[in-house]
Design a protein around this motif. Structure first.
Motif, PDB file in Angstrom:
ATOM      1  N   CYS A  14       6.868   1.221  -2.299  1.00 52.99           N
ATOM      2  CA  CYS A  14       5.685   2.058  -2.525  1.00 52.99           C
ATOM      3  C   CYS A  14       4.745   1.423  -3.549  1.00 52.99           C
ATOM      4  CB  CYS A  14       6.092   3.448  -2.992  1.00 52.99           C
ATOM      5  SG  CYS A  14       6.866   4.432  -1.687  1.00 52.99           S
ATOM      6  N   ALA A  15       5.301   0.839  -4.584  1.00 59.30           N
ATOM      7  CA  ALA A  15       4.473   0.170  -5.597  1.00 59.30           C
ATOM      8  C   ALA A  15       3.747  -1.024  -4.979  1.00 59.30           C
ATOM      9  CB  ALA A  15       5.335  -0.277  -6.770  1.00 59.30           C
ATOM     10  N   ALA A  17       2.949  -1.403  -1.831  1.00 57.65           N
ATOM     11  CA  ALA A  17       1.929  -0.865  -0.932  1.00 57.65           C
ATOM     12  C   ALA A  17       0.705  -0.395  -1.713  1.00 57.65           C
ATOM     13  CB  ALA A  17       2.508   0.278  -0.109  1.00 57.65           C
ATOM     14  N   ALA A  18       0.905   0.210  -2.854  1.00 62.84           N
ATOM     15  CA  ALA A  18      -0.217   0.687  -3.668  1.00 62.84           C
ATOM     16  C   ALA A  18      -1.047  -0.479  -4.189  1.00 62.84           C
ATOM     17  CB  ALA A  18       0.295   1.528  -4.827  1.00 62.84           C
ATOM     18  N   VAL A  19      -0.392  -1.528  -4.644  1.00 64.35           N
ATOM     19  CA  VAL A  19      -1.107  -2.710  -5.136  1.00 64.35           C
ATOM     20  C   VAL A  19      -1.877  -3.371  -3.993  1.00 64.35           C
ATOM     21  CG1 VAL A  19      -0.810  -5.035  -6.083  1.00 64.35           C
ATOM     22  CG2 VAL A  19       0.427  -3.120  -7.085  1.00 64.35           C
ATOM     23  N   TYR A  21      -2.967  -1.972  -1.275  1.00 63.61           N
ATOM     24  CA  TYR A  21      -4.085  -1.084  -0.918  1.00 63.61           C
ATOM     25  C   TYR A  21      -5.250  -1.271  -1.887  1.00 63.61           C
ATOM     26  CZ  TYR A  21      -6.769   3.157  -0.145  1.00 63.61           C
ATOM     27  OH  TYR A  21      -7.794   4.034   0.095  1.00 63.61           O
ATOM     28  N   MET A  22      -4.963  -1.359  -3.175  1.00 63.47           N
ATOM     29  CA  MET A  22      -6.017  -1.532  -4.167  1.00 63.47           C
ATOM     30  C   MET A  22      -6.732  -2.861  -3.979  1.00 63.47           C
ATOM     31  SD  MET A  22      -4.176   0.211  -7.517  1.00 63.47           S
ATOM     32  CE  MET A  22      -4.795  -1.033  -8.574  1.00 63.47           C
TER      33      MET A  22
END
Length: 46
Positions: A14-15, A17-19, A21-22
């Motif tokens: 999840c981390a 994926a968040a990076v 995405y950003m």
């Protein structure tokens, strides 16, 4: 995989994926992708 390992792997995914995405939604990347598509369309059209 044990429950703790599964939870840690899920949090790490999840981390990541968040990076990602950003990075991909940033204006710099969007500008580069827009320029690539515009250039490709110009070459095809003309």
């Amino acid at each position: 995989m044990s429950t703790a390992e599964y939870a840690l792997g899920t949090v790490a995914a999840c981390a990541f994926a968040a990076v990602l995405y950003m990075i991909l939604t940033g204006s710099r990347v969007r500008d580069v992708l827009t320029d690539m598509v515009t250039t490709a369309l110009r070459q095809v059209g003309g």
